[in-house]
Design an enzyme around this catalytic site. Sequence first.
Site, PDB file in Angstrom:
ATOM      1  N   GLN A 117     -56.534 -44.369  42.659  1.00  0.00           N
ATOM      2  CA  GLN A 117     -56.365 -44.552  44.092  1.00  0.00           C
ATOM      3  C   GLN A 117     -55.918 -43.279  44.806  1.00  0.00           C
ATOM      4  OE1 GLN A 117     -54.107 -48.100  45.091  1.00  0.00           O
ATOM      5  NE2 GLN A 117     -55.254 -49.338  43.636  1.00  0.00           N
ATOM      6  N   HIS A 138     -42.672 -54.350  43.263  1.00  0.00           N
ATOM      7  CA  HIS A 138     -42.541 -54.720  44.672  1.00  0.00           C
ATOM      8  C   HIS A 138     -41.450 -55.772  44.852  1.00  0.00           C
ATOM      9  CE1 HIS A 138     -46.009 -52.282  45.357  1.00  0.00           C
ATOM     10  NE2 HIS A 138     -46.826 -53.103  44.712  1.00  0.00           N
ATOM     11  N   ASP A 161     -47.430 -45.669  43.320  1.00  0.00           N
ATOM     12  CA  ASP A 161     -48.381 -46.758  43.490  1.00  0.00           C
ATOM     13  C   ASP A 161     -49.769 -46.275  43.894  1.00  0.00           C
ATOM     14  OD1 ASP A 161     -49.591 -49.200  43.859  1.00  0.00           O
ATOM     15  OD2 ASP A 161     -48.080 -50.016  45.187  1.00  0.00           O
TER      16      ASP A 161
END
Length: 461
Positions: free
Chosen positions: A63, A274, A325
């Site tokens: 990502q 989270h 993340d």
Amino acid sequence: MSTTMLFAENALLPGGWARDVLLQWDAAGRLQSVAAGAVAGSAPRAAGPVIPGMPNLHSHAFQRAFAGLTEYRGESQDSFWSWRNLMYRFAAQITPESLEAIATWLYVEMLEAGYTSVCEFHYVHHDRDGRPYADDATLSLALLRAARNAGIGITLLPVLYQTSGFGAKPPRADQARFIRSTDNMLALLERLAPLARAQCAGLGLAPHSLRAVPPDSLAAAVQGLTAIDARAPIHIHIAEQTQEVDDCVAWSGQRPVQWLLENAPVDARWCLVHATHMTPQEYADAARRGAVAGICPTTEANLGDGIFDMPRWQSHGGAWGVGSDSHACVNAAEELLALEYSQRLSLRQRNVLASAAQPQVGTALWLASVQGGAQAAGRPIGGLAVGQQADFAVLDAAHIALAGLPVESLLSAHVFGSHRTSALRDLWVGGVQRVAAGRHALHESAAAAFVQARAATIAPQ
């Protein structure tokens, strides 16, 4: 084993700053002696104050190449779920070669930003058509190579992903690259275990989320992992979004964290990634079980997730660490700054995460995150102490944000007053220097390969 050493006029030990510290480690990169009040003798001198390296406890490496590509309004009200649809389209184009190039650059960035290890939550497993590669471990091996080449410590967490929603909803077509049976996942872990050991890497399991892993599969996977390694870490996305909470209640009558605590053997091996939306009772119960809270402040802000109630978690003695993340930001100090600022904005107070024992908020944040990150990684990377890896960074004491300040103020100045990476000078992982004068040896070549891989991935298909 031969021993290597470094002398620091100031070093941040688990109990706080200490003067004249001699660090000595063996050929395996494990600290054998950490002596304060020492004489330098023939040991090389650190160019500035030494701080423990930061574990990054949550990463989706691919990502990083997606960062910045969703910062436009595509729907009347964009959310995590609309972002996820765009991310899936990007994930569909990843190849083994592009993943390795992207991850190598990301890991170089992490090292230059103060991270010395990473927990890689890896869920793109198969070829672009959803079929397994001839070698089922192809993409896992690409990540291990990237970590080895960059020189960062890694805990690889292959992701178990089976359904598209609570109640065992069939996976979507754009999730085909993620899907594995429980037996297939355990076979992959068996295959990877000796390779991880040879690289001094950690290996664990990441049940993606309660919506993606049915209860029977979760139980079988945890049992199978424990048979392979009873200490292996287990990471899970949980209670990140309010819709996830609502869907879990509709499915089970319970909230996600409540359900997990009542139906899984959650303990200190677990990292609850989270955990943004918990009740006061869930905060208390999860902390009591010893789980680590995996907080990803810049990603949670980027996705509009919400704010974790860190004072409540700390009031129950909960361990925590930070991760980057989705890598909209790759900067250890930036995550800590975003975490503290989120608490200030929520509570309208200052220096929220300092304590009576450690009133300097930058130091308090750094030490707590190192400890929690080490627990989540399942590796001996918990700071400058005997038996831990020789993972540390050197601050630039001549940097304008730090120059002339008392040592107790240096980390707060780094986190809140510098450009966050600019005050980091050097960095070691396992006793091997990986960053010198702010730069990794692979900086230029890895950056060029990353740009090429990103361009190929986003090109029209």
